[in-house]
Each structure stands twice: as structure tokens, then as C-alpha cells.
Design a protein around this motif. Sequence first.
Motif, PDB file in Angstrom:
ATOM      1  N   SER A   1       0.816  -1.217   0.000  1.00 52.85           N
ATOM      2  CA  SER A   1       0.000   0.000   0.000  1.00 52.85           C
ATOM      3  C   SER A   1       0.849   1.265   0.000  1.00 52.85           C
ATOM      4  CB  SER A   1      -0.913   0.020   1.234  1.00 52.85           C
ATOM      5  OG  SER A   1      -1.779  -1.084   1.236  1.00 52.85           O
ATOM      6  N   ALA A   2       2.097   1.130   0.422  1.00 52.52           N
ATOM      7  CA  ALA A   2       2.983   2.289   0.475  1.00 52.52           C
ATOM      8  C   ALA A   2       3.614   2.616  -0.880  1.00 52.52           C
ATOM      9  CB  ALA A   2       4.094   2.053   1.501  1.00 52.52           C
ATOM     10  N   SER A   3       3.434   1.755  -1.859  1.00 57.50           N
ATOM     11  CA  SER A   3       4.027   2.016  -3.177  1.00 57.50           C
ATOM     12  C   SER A   3       3.421   3.263  -3.794  1.00 57.50           C
ATOM     13  CB  SER A   3       3.803   0.823  -4.102  1.00 57.50           C
ATOM     14  OG  SER A   3       4.552  -0.287  -3.662  1.00 57.50           O
ATOM     15  N   ASP A   4       4.283   4.112  -4.325  1.00 52.78           N
ATOM     16  CA  ASP A   4       3.763   5.355  -4.899  1.00 52.78           C
ATOM     17  C   ASP A   4       4.256   5.622  -6.312  1.00 52.78           C
ATOM     18  OD1 ASP A   4       5.961   7.987  -3.618  1.00 52.78           O
ATOM     19  OD2 ASP A   4       6.393   6.044  -4.525  1.00 52.78           O
ATOM     20  N   TYR A   5       4.984   4.675  -6.861  1.00 50.30           N
ATOM     21  CA  TYR A   5       5.505   4.859  -8.213  1.00 50.30           C
ATOM     22  C   TYR A   5       5.484   3.513  -8.902  1.00 50.30           C
ATOM     23  CZ  TYR A   5       8.858   6.048 -11.910  1.00 50.30           C
ATOM     24  OH  TYR A   5       9.481   6.257 -13.111  1.00 50.30           O
ATOM     25  N   PHE A   6       4.929   3.469 -10.107  1.00 49.46           N
ATOM     26  CA  PHE A   6       4.707   2.219 -10.816  1.00 49.46           C
ATOM     27  C   PHE A   6       5.203   2.351 -12.252  1.00 49.46           C
ATOM     28  CE2 PHE A   6       2.024   0.605  -7.446  1.00 49.46           C
ATOM     29  CZ  PHE A   6       1.531   1.761  -6.878  1.00 49.46           C
ATOM     30  N   ILE A   7       5.755   1.253 -12.734  1.00 51.59           N
ATOM     31  CA  ILE A   7       6.364   1.275 -14.059  1.00 51.59           C
ATOM     32  C   ILE A   7       5.963   0.017 -14.818  1.00 51.59           C
ATOM     33  CG2 ILE A   7       8.549   1.465 -15.326  1.00 51.59           C
ATOM     34  CD1 ILE A   7       9.837   2.271 -12.624  1.00 51.59           C
ATOM     35  N   TRP A   8       5.812   0.162 -16.111  1.00 50.91           N
ATOM     36  CA  TRP A   8       5.662  -0.994 -16.995  1.00 50.91           C
ATOM     37  C   TRP A   8       6.908  -1.104 -17.855  1.00 50.91           C
ATOM     38  CZ3 TRP A   8       2.356  -4.910 -16.903  1.00 50.91           C
ATOM     39  CH2 TRP A   8       1.131  -4.752 -16.238  1.00 50.91           C
ATOM     40  N   TYR A   9       7.405  -2.362 -17.936  1.00 54.18           N
ATOM     41  CA  TYR A   9       8.550  -2.663 -18.784  1.00 54.18           C
ATOM     42  C   TYR A   9       8.158  -3.693 -19.835  1.00 54.18           C
ATOM     43  CZ  TYR A   9      11.896  -0.446 -15.584  1.00 54.18           C
ATOM     44  OH  TYR A   9      12.591   0.453 -14.820  1.00 54.18           O
ATOM     45  N   LYS A  10       8.849  -3.622 -20.970  1.00 56.17           N
ATOM     46  CA  LYS A  10       8.709  -4.603 -22.041  1.00 56.17           C
ATOM     47  C   LYS A  10      10.039  -5.313 -22.199  1.00 56.17           C
ATOM     48  CE  LYS A  10       8.087  -4.777 -27.078  1.00 56.17           C
ATOM     49  NZ  LYS A  10       7.910  -3.950 -28.307  1.00 56.17           N
ATOM     50  N   GLN A  11      10.013  -6.643 -22.213  1.00 56.35           N
ATOM     51  CA  GLN A  11      11.251  -7.394 -22.401  1.00 56.35           C
ATOM     52  C   GLN A  11      11.115  -8.346 -23.584  1.00 56.35           C
ATOM     53  OE1 GLN A  11      12.512 -10.102 -19.266  1.00 56.35           O
ATOM     54  NE2 GLN A  11      14.654  -9.808 -19.784  1.00 56.35           N
ATOM     55  N   GLU A  12      11.929  -8.109 -24.597  1.00 55.21           N
ATOM     56  CA  GLU A  12      11.992  -9.004 -25.739  1.00 55.21           C
ATOM     57  C   GLU A  12      12.991 -10.112 -25.442  1.00 55.21           C
ATOM     58  OE1 GLU A  12      12.949  -6.109 -28.734  1.00 55.21           O
ATOM     59  OE2 GLU A  12      10.844  -5.882 -29.289  1.00 55.21           O
ATOM     60  N   SER A  13      12.838 -11.203 -26.132  1.00 54.75           N
ATOM     61  CA  SER A  13      13.639 -12.384 -25.863  1.00 54.75           C
ATOM     62  C   SER A  13      15.144 -12.100 -25.938  1.00 54.75           C
ATOM     63  CB  SER A  13      13.279 -13.478 -26.862  1.00 54.75           C
ATOM     64  OG  SER A  13      14.012 -14.646 -26.610  1.00 54.75           O
ATOM     65  N   GLY A  14      15.863 -12.449 -24.876  1.00 50.18           N
ATOM     66  CA  GLY A  14      17.306 -12.286 -24.855  1.00 50.18           C
ATOM     67  C   GLY A  14      17.799 -10.880 -24.626  1.00 50.18           C
ATOM     68  N   LYS A  15      16.887  -9.964 -24.284  1.00 45.15           N
ATOM     69  CA  LYS A  15      17.280  -8.571 -24.073  1.00 45.15           C
ATOM     70  C   LYS A  15      16.886  -8.112 -22.682  1.00 45.15           C
ATOM     71  CE  LYS A  15      16.861  -7.226 -28.925  1.00 45.15           C
ATOM     72  NZ  LYS A  15      16.259  -6.245 -29.873  1.00 45.15           N
ATOM     73  N   GLY A  16      17.411  -6.950 -22.285  1.00 49.51           N
ATOM     74  CA  GLY A  16      17.029  -6.371 -21.019  1.00 49.51           C
ATOM     75  C   GLY A  16      15.676  -5.681 -21.112  1.00 49.51           C
ATOM     76  N   PRO A  17      14.986  -5.515 -19.991  1.00 46.13           N
ATOM     77  CA  PRO A  17      13.698  -4.819 -19.994  1.00 46.13           C
ATOM     78  C   PRO A  17      13.850  -3.365 -20.441  1.00 46.13           C
ATOM     79  CG  PRO A  17      13.995  -6.064 -17.959  1.00 46.13           C
ATOM     80  CD  PRO A  17      15.315  -6.070 -18.658  1.00 46.13           C
ATOM     81  N   GLN A  18      12.833  -2.912 -21.174  1.00 46.30           N
ATOM     82  CA  GLN A  18      12.811  -1.523 -21.629  1.00 46.30           C
ATOM     83  C   GLN A  18      11.626  -0.807 -21.004  1.00 46.30           C
ATOM     84  OE1 GLN A  18      12.796  -2.531 -25.947  1.00 46.30           O
ATOM     85  NE2 GLN A  18      14.381  -0.957 -26.061  1.00 46.30           N
ATOM     86  N   PHE A  19      11.851   0.418 -20.582  1.00 46.28           N
ATOM     87  CA  PHE A  19      10.790   1.243 -20.002  1.00 46.28           C
ATOM     88  C   PHE A  19       9.714   1.542 -21.049  1.00 46.28           C
ATOM     89  CE2 PHE A  19       9.066   4.623 -17.432  1.00 46.28           C
ATOM     90  CZ  PHE A  19       8.663   5.592 -18.335  1.00 46.28           C
ATOM     91  N   ILE A  20       8.448   1.392 -20.635  1.00 41.81           N
ATOM     92  CA  ILE A  20       7.340   1.749 -21.518  1.00 41.81           C
ATOM     93  C   ILE A  20       6.656   3.012 -21.030  1.00 41.81           C
ATOM     94  CG2 ILE A  20       5.129   1.040 -22.498  1.00 41.81           C
ATOM     95  CD1 ILE A  20       5.912  -1.842 -21.992  1.00 41.81           C
ATOM     96  N   ILE A  21       6.166   2.957 -19.789  1.00 39.21           N
ATOM     97  CA  ILE A  21       5.404   4.069 -19.241  1.00 39.21           C
ATOM     98  C   ILE A  21       5.392   3.943 -17.728  1.00 39.21           C
ATOM     99  CG2 ILE A  21       3.167   2.875 -19.337  1.00 39.21           C
ATOM    100  CD1 ILE A  21       1.961   5.592 -20.274  1.00 39.21           C
ATOM    101  N   ASP A  22       5.241   5.066 -17.049  1.00 36.51           N
ATOM    102  CA  ASP A  22       5.165   5.039 -15.600  1.00 36.51           C
ATOM    103  C   ASP A  22       3.989   5.873 -15.115  1.00 36.51           C
ATOM    104  OD1 ASP A  22       7.936   7.410 -14.965  1.00 36.51           O
ATOM    105  OD2 ASP A  22       6.072   7.615 -16.110  1.00 36.51           O
ATOM    106  N   ILE A  23       3.682   5.723 -13.840  1.00 35.96           N
ATOM    107  CA  ILE A  23       2.605   6.499 -13.243  1.00 35.96           C
ATOM    108  C   ILE A  23       2.866   6.630 -11.749  1.00 35.96           C
ATOM    109  CG2 ILE A  23       1.113   4.481 -12.823  1.00 35.96           C
ATOM    110  CD1 ILE A  23      -1.289   6.322 -13.574  1.00 35.96           C
ATOM    111  N   ARG A  24       2.543   7.790 -11.209  1.00 33.79           N
ATOM    112  CA  ARG A  24       2.700   8.005  -9.774  1.00 33.79           C
ATOM    113  C   ARG A  24       1.345   7.888  -9.113  1.00 33.79           C
ATOM    114  NH1 ARG A  24       7.932   9.093  -8.850  1.00 33.79           N
ATOM    115  NH2 ARG A  24       9.087   9.885 -10.642  1.00 33.79           N
ATOM    116  N   SER A  25       1.373   7.719  -7.808  1.00 38.44           N
ATOM    117  CA  SER A  25       0.137   7.379  -7.096  1.00 38.44           C
ATOM    118  C   SER A  25      -0.855   8.533  -7.029  1.00 38.44           C
ATOM    119  CB  SER A  25       0.472   6.895  -5.679  1.00 38.44           C
ATOM    120  OG  SER A  25       1.171   7.894  -4.968  1.00 38.44           O
TER     121      SER A  25
END
Lengths: 115, 113
Positions: free
Chosen positions: A28-52
Amino acid sequence: GESVGLHLPTLSVQEGDNSIINCAYSNSASDYFIWYKQESGKGPQFIIDIRSNMDKRQGQRVTVLLNKTVKHLSLQIAATQPGDSAVYFCAETPGGGGGADGLTFGKGTHLIIQP
Amino acid sequence: DGGITQSPKYLFRKEGQNVTLSCEQNLNHDAMYWYRQDPGQGLRLIYYSQIVNDFQKGDIAEGYSVSREKKESFPLTVTSAQKNPTAFYLCATRSWAQNTEAFFGQGTRLTVV
């Protein structure tokens, strides 16, 4: 974030349809959220974020919705394309502004695009 | 990617050997992290560092060691005590003071042979 160690759930959609990927968080204390996209064999990439202090945020073809009441986060992808095929992770970080402890990741959803 | 370089991309380790994975960043971020990812699973935190010469254990630190002698570098050593080291290792950085997203490298795939 959700516990890890489980097989990733899969979402299969038709090319051109809209995709909705869901994520539940527990802190419940989380105040920042992020979505990442990860393609096969690669590191996650930032897509979009949102604050609480927001319920919705839009990017290019993507929208993130935050429902703090039920601790639920969703990612909507409009007009899904073959290049959207990947694993999508949500991540959260607790309040306090620091977050140096790192992000807590959900277990991810594998998005498959059907031609 | 995004100013974070992991090397090598692929690494093979023999039983009983220690190996070190490199992570270098030029983003001037204070915080650096190491995650492990197993096939079909999410990311699990191994170690993290908020500042130079300081680091903390994550959820699965056993069998791993790190150092943070420079702000730009956060190498991870997979020791022989790690009994199941085959995995995909991801390094990330973050400006924790600004509380923004973490940036990831492209990963190192470690295989025990």
C-alpha cells in the motif's frame, strides 16, 4: 509486485486488437509504478510510468491505469502490432522518494500476437 | 543499452569456477542493481548498491558477491558456492533521489558446462 517462481501467464491477441495486461501489487505504500517490455534475450525496456497521485496516464499507443483502492495496475496497448510481442512486467517502488532498495517486479505476462 | 554496458553477453563456467560479470554505466546514477532471471520467470534481486563502497543483499544473495569501488562500476561475481548459476543476469541503474525508472543493460547469459 507478485511473487516470482511461477510460470509466466500468457495473453494471446489478434493483430490490430487492443491488449490489456493486468498486475496486482501488495504494498500500500508504493507510490511509483512502471511498466517494462522485455523481448527475448534482451534487457527490460521502459514503456510508461505512473505516480500514485494519478489514475491514468497515456503514451503513444499505451495507457496505464492505476486503481489504488484495489491495488491494481493495468497496461493497455492499442492496435497491437507484431512488434509488441514480448514479456511485460509491472514494477513498483515504495513511497518516501528514495526507492534505493530497488523496484519490486511482478512475474510478467507473455503477450503473443496472432496474425 | 541506455548508457549501461554489460559484458560479456554470453559466459560459460565450469563447475567449481568463480566468474565475474561486468556492469558499467555512464548515467551518473547512484543506485545499481543485479537481478537474476530464470526461463519463464520474473526478476529476482541479488544485490544492490546505493553509493560507492556500500552494497546490500537482495533476496537471493547466497553464492554471489559484489563490489562498488567506483560509481560507474558494479561487478558481480558468481562463486562456486552458487549451485545453480545458469541464468540470465541483468544489471540496472537508477537515480534513486529522483525516484524514476530503472534502466537495464542487455544482460549476460551464464551457462555452466
